[in-house]
Design a protein around this motif. Structure first.
Motif, PDB file in Angstrom:
ATOM      1  N   ASP A  31       0.831  -1.202   0.000  1.00 47.06           N
ATOM      2  CA  ASP A  31       0.000   0.000   0.000  1.00 47.06           C
ATOM      3  C   ASP A  31       0.866   1.253   0.000  1.00 47.06           C
ATOM      4  O   ASP A  31       0.573   2.227  -0.703  1.00 47.06           O
ATOM      5  CB  ASP A  31      -0.915  -0.015   1.226  1.00 47.06           C
ATOM      6  N   ALA A  32       1.955   1.243   0.784  1.00 43.80           N
ATOM      7  CA  ALA A  32       2.853   2.395   0.830  1.00 43.80           C
ATOM      8  C   ALA A  32       3.484   2.645  -0.532  1.00 43.80           C
ATOM      9  O   ALA A  32       3.609   3.793  -0.982  1.00 43.80           O
ATOM     10  CB  ALA A  32       3.932   2.174   1.889  1.00 43.80           C
ATOM     11  N   LEU A  33       3.882   1.580  -1.240  1.00 44.16           N
ATOM     12  CA  LEU A  33       4.495   1.744  -2.558  1.00 44.16           C
ATOM     13  C   LEU A  33       3.482   2.289  -3.559  1.00 44.16           C
ATOM     14  O   LEU A  33       3.808   3.161  -4.384  1.00 44.16           O
ATOM     15  CB  LEU A  33       5.046   0.395  -3.040  1.00 44.16           C
ATOM     16  N   ARG A  34       2.263   1.795  -3.485  1.00 42.15           N
ATOM     17  CA  ARG A  34       1.227   2.321  -4.399  1.00 42.15           C
ATOM     18  C   ARG A  34       0.946   3.796  -4.115  1.00 42.15           C
ATOM     19  O   ARG A  34       0.733   4.590  -5.042  1.00 42.15           O
ATOM     20  CB  ARG A  34      -0.044   1.495  -4.253  1.00 42.15           C
ATOM     21  N   ARG A  35       0.939   4.186  -2.838  1.00 36.11           N
ATOM     22  CA  ARG A  35       0.659   5.581  -2.486  1.00 36.11           C
ATOM     23  C   ARG A  35       1.767   6.502  -3.003  1.00 36.11           C
ATOM     24  O   ARG A  35       1.499   7.633  -3.425  1.00 36.11           O
ATOM     25  CB  ARG A  35       0.535   5.729  -0.971  1.00 36.11           C
ATOM     26  N   LEU A  36       3.009   6.044  -2.965  1.00 34.66           N
ATOM     27  CA  LEU A  36       4.107   6.885  -3.415  1.00 34.66           C
ATOM     28  C   LEU A  36       4.186   6.984  -4.934  1.00 34.66           C
ATOM     29  O   LEU A  36       4.547   8.029  -5.487  1.00 34.66           O
ATOM     30  CB  LEU A  36       5.431   6.341  -2.869  1.00 34.66           C
ATOM     31  N   THR A  37       3.863   5.898  -5.634  1.00 32.47           N
ATOM     32  CA  THR A  37       3.986   5.905  -7.096  1.00 32.47           C
ATOM     33  C   THR A  37       2.689   6.288  -7.791  1.00 32.47           C
ATOM     34  O   THR A  37       2.715   6.626  -8.981  1.00 32.47           O
ATOM     35  CB  THR A  37       4.421   4.513  -7.585  1.00 32.47           C
ATOM     36  N   HIS A  38       1.559   6.203  -7.059  1.00 29.25           N
ATOM     37  CA  HIS A  38       0.231   6.464  -7.650  1.00 29.25           C
ATOM     38  C   HIS A  38      -0.023   5.530  -8.836  1.00 29.25           C
ATOM     39  O   HIS A  38      -0.710   5.908  -9.799  1.00 29.25           O
ATOM     40  CB  HIS A  38       0.100   7.931  -8.079  1.00 29.25           C
ATOM     41  N   ARG A  39       0.563   4.339  -8.767  1.00 29.03           N
ATOM     42  CA  ARG A  39       0.392   3.347  -9.840  1.00 29.03           C
ATOM     43  C   ARG A  39       0.319   1.968  -9.225  1.00 29.03           C
ATOM     44  O   ARG A  39       0.688   1.763  -8.057  1.00 29.03           O
ATOM     45  CB  ARG A  39       1.572   3.432 -10.828  1.00 29.03           C
ATOM     46  N   PRO A  40      -0.140   0.960  -9.995  1.00 28.83           N
ATOM     47  CA  PRO A  40      -0.171  -0.410  -9.470  1.00 28.83           C
ATOM     48  C   PRO A  40       1.238  -0.908  -9.173  1.00 28.83           C
ATOM     49  O   PRO A  40       2.242  -0.349  -9.632  1.00 28.83           O
ATOM     50  CB  PRO A  40      -0.821  -1.217 -10.605  1.00 28.83           C
ATOM     51  N   LEU A  41       1.302  -2.006  -8.417  1.00 28.28           N
ATOM     52  CA  LEU A  41       2.595  -2.582  -8.083  1.00 28.28           C
ATOM     53  C   LEU A  41       3.316  -3.056  -9.334  1.00 28.28           C
ATOM     54  O   LEU A  41       2.694  -3.612 -10.240  1.00 28.28           O
ATOM     55  CB  LEU A  41       2.421  -3.771  -7.125  1.00 28.28           C
ATOM     56  N   PRO A  42       4.629  -2.876  -9.398  1.00 28.92           N
ATOM     57  CA  PRO A  42       5.395  -3.399 -10.532  1.00 28.92           C
ATOM     58  C   PRO A  42       5.552  -4.916 -10.403  1.00 28.92           C
ATOM     59  O   PRO A  42       5.230  -5.495  -9.362  1.00 28.92           O
ATOM     60  CB  PRO A  42       6.749  -2.696 -10.392  1.00 28.92           C
ATOM     61  N   PRO A  43       6.040  -5.597 -11.431  1.00 30.00           N
ATOM     62  CA  PRO A  43       6.299  -7.036 -11.317  1.00 30.00           C
ATOM     63  C   PRO A  43       7.255  -7.311 -10.168  1.00 30.00           C
ATOM     64  O   PRO A  43       8.182  -6.528  -9.911  1.00 30.00           O
ATOM     65  CB  PRO A  43       6.938  -7.398 -12.671  1.00 30.00           C
ATOM     66  N   PRO A  44       7.064  -8.409  -9.441  1.00 32.46           N
ATOM     67  CA  PRO A  44       7.927  -8.708  -8.290  1.00 32.46           C
ATOM     68  C   PRO A  44       9.394  -8.834  -8.684  1.00 32.46           C
ATOM     69  O   PRO A  44       9.732  -9.353  -9.746  1.00 32.46           O
ATOM     70  CB  PRO A  44       7.383 -10.045  -7.773  1.00 32.46           C
ATOM     71  N   ARG A  45      10.244  -8.317  -7.843  1.00 25.12           N
ATOM     72  CA  ARG A  45      11.698  -8.492  -7.921  1.00 25.12           C
ATOM     73  C   ARG A  45      12.300  -7.950  -9.222  1.00 25.12           C
ATOM     74  O   ARG A  45      13.257  -8.489  -9.741  1.00 25.12           O
ATOM     75  CB  ARG A  45      12.068  -9.962  -7.709  1.00 25.12           C
ATOM     76  N   ARG A  46      11.707  -6.880  -9.721  1.00 24.00           N
ATOM     77  CA  ARG A  46      12.259  -6.206 -10.899  1.00 24.00           C
ATOM     78  C   ARG A  46      12.347  -4.716 -10.614  1.00 24.00           C
ATOM     79  O   ARG A  46      11.366  -4.098 -10.189  1.00 24.00           O
ATOM     80  CB  ARG A  46      11.384  -6.433 -12.136  1.00 24.00           C
ATOM     81  N   LEU A  47      13.524  -4.140 -10.832  1.00 23.64           N
ATOM     82  CA  LEU A  47      13.681  -2.701 -10.664  1.00 23.64           C
ATOM     83  C   LEU A  47      13.016  -1.969 -11.821  1.00 23.64           C
ATOM     84  O   LEU A  47      13.289  -2.266 -12.985  1.00 23.64           O
ATOM     85  CB  LEU A  47      15.161  -2.326 -10.610  1.00 23.64           C
ATOM     86  N   VAL A  48      12.124  -1.040 -11.488  1.00 25.42           N
ATOM     87  CA  VAL A  48      11.449  -0.256 -12.528  1.00 25.42           C
ATOM     88  C   VAL A  48      11.523   1.222 -12.142  1.00 25.42           C
ATOM     89  O   VAL A  48      11.599   1.571 -10.959  1.00 25.42           O
ATOM     90  CB  VAL A  48       9.978  -0.686 -12.695  1.00 25.42           C
TER      91      VAL A  48
END
Length: 438
Positions: A31-48
């Motif tokens: 939830d914290a990552l979505r709030r900061l990026t304002h986007r859905p979660l990226p694929p697991p274990r991949r830097l985007v």
């Protein structure tokens, strides 16, 4: 802190840098990552690459983010990492935005590693290995810390604990089925004693290591002692290659101990400058001399300095520590020391290489290789108590009730080493010494 709280903290150093890493761990990490990026979660274990924004939508930074779903993470929980530009203002803004996320709190020192331990991702000795690896200043310390992180002590303690539990099961069987004809008490006692003695001897062998692991972890302490103006501070500066101590022709300049940590052939060596040994009327100087003698008692090696102007009685130590006699100011005297000591000149550098080599040889002998299992006093205390309980069993009357109690106490002592029982206060001390974000 509540284990259900989501933690966040910088996982890299403070100040300006090219990149700063912020770590998030807990049930609300996604939830914290979505709030900061304002986007859905990226694929697991991949830097985007993602823009980071606060709750109002204002841009904070362009960052590489990675989503790490649990339990296959360092902490065993859902985690996320933010790889930011390393400016202090950017880092402060991101931390402020995370603090505004519901259920998120700044992590205390060592709290990520503590959760890894509590969630079964690492053992207690492995957690200590992480702390030692971060603090390692020399190559030998690094290798020892990696052995602990790899679980060398943890695996050995687990194997010993399993063997004691097997013995305990046999004793309890004798108690439970003492009235049954198929339980041979004498045969059981003979097997028990043989196995207990072998186990006791194995633990005693590990304990009889000359405290090599602790010396390597804490450093090999070399105390420079001698009369005033024997050249202790000058020699300390020459050996450490920096102006660590004040040098003055006035006798009694050094009033307190001064420590300098050195990497000597990959071994950690602590050089300690001390107050000159003499009868002192000044109470401050007298206290410095008392501290000098105390450090001499605790030293791994005492360099007893003599510039040729004092008698042996004036420089005679009261310490039980190994002593290496050193004649200082050899550039001012034609005499030299052979056999029992070395002659050096801190001014010209003559003899300093030989002195450093002599210290290195003694440090290498005291520390040994990098195979020591025991690296902390806590380990030694637990293993010593386990050995003592086994000793009491072997010296007892072989009554099943007493043997069972000794074995239970031995298992508990090993459990404290591995972190299974009775370690809450110790955990607080251990993890408070970690870096924030580790």
């Amino acid at each position: 802190m509540d284990h259900h709280t989501t933690l966040f903290a910088p996982a890299s150093g403070f100040g300006r840098s090219a990149v700063a890493v912020i770590r998030i761990s807990g049930p609300l990490a996604a939830d914290a990552l979505r709030r900061l990026t304002h986007r859905p979660l990226p694929p697991p274990r991949r830097l985007v690459l993602r823009p980071l924004r606060d709750a109002a939508g204002d841009a904070l930074d362009q960052a590489l983010v990675v989503w790490l779903p649990g339990p296959g993470t360092f902490t065993g929980e859902d985690m996320a990492e933010l790889h930011l530009h390393g400016g202090p203002a950017i880092r402060a803004a991101i931390l402020k935005a995370l603090a505004a996320c519901p259920g998120c709190s700044p992590a205390k020192a060592g709290e990520f590693t503590r959760r890894a331990f509590l969630n079964g991702r690492i053992g207690l000795t492995e957690a200590e290995g992480i702390a030692d690896l971060i603090d390692a200043e020399t190559e030998a310390q690094r290798r020892q810390a990696l052995r602990q992180l790899d679980g060398a002590l943890g695996r050995q303690v687990a194997e010993w604990r399993d063997r004691i539990i097997d013995l305990l099961a046999g004793v309890e069987a004798a108690l439970d089925f003492s009235d049954e004809g198929d339980v041979d008490d004498e045969a059981l006692d003979a097997a028990l004693f043989a196995k207990a003695r072998a186990l006791r001897d194995a633990i005693a062998t590990v304990l009889d290591d000359g405290r090599c692991g602790e010396r390597l972890r804490d450093g090999f302490t070399v105390v420079l002692a001698g009369p005033p103006n024997a050249g202790k501070s000058t020699l300390l500066n020459a050996l450490s290659r920096r102006e660590a101590a004040i040098v003055s022709p006035v006798a009694g300049t050094t009033r307190d101990v001064i420590e300098v940590r050195c990497d000597l052939h990959g071994l950690p060596v602590i050089l300690v400058d001390t107050a000159g040994l003499r009868e002192a009327a000044d109470p401050i100087e007298a206290e410095g001399i008392r501290r000098t003698r105390s450090r001499m008692d605790q030293a791994d090696l005492v360099l007893l300095l003599d510039d040729g102007a004092t008698t042996d009685a004036e420089t005679a130590p009261s310490a039980p520590s190994p002593i290496l006699r050193v004649r200082t100011k050899s550039d001012l005297s034609a005499s030299s020391m052979t056999g029992a000591g070395l002659a050096v000149s801190a001014v010209t550098g003559d003899g300093l290489g030989a002195l450093l080599e002599a210290i290195a040889q003694r440090a290498a002998h005291a520390i040994g290789g990098d195979t020591a299992l025991i690296t902390r006093e806590r380990h030694r205390d637990g293993l010593t108590r386990c050995r003592d309980h086994l000793d009491r069993l072997l010296q007892g009357t072989a009554l099943p009730e007493l043997a069972a109690e000794d074995l239970r106490l031995a298992v508990r002592a090993l459990g404290e080493v591995a972190g299974h029982v009775g370690v809450e206060d110790m955990l607080d001390r251990l993890f408070s010494g970690f870096c924030i974000g580790k």
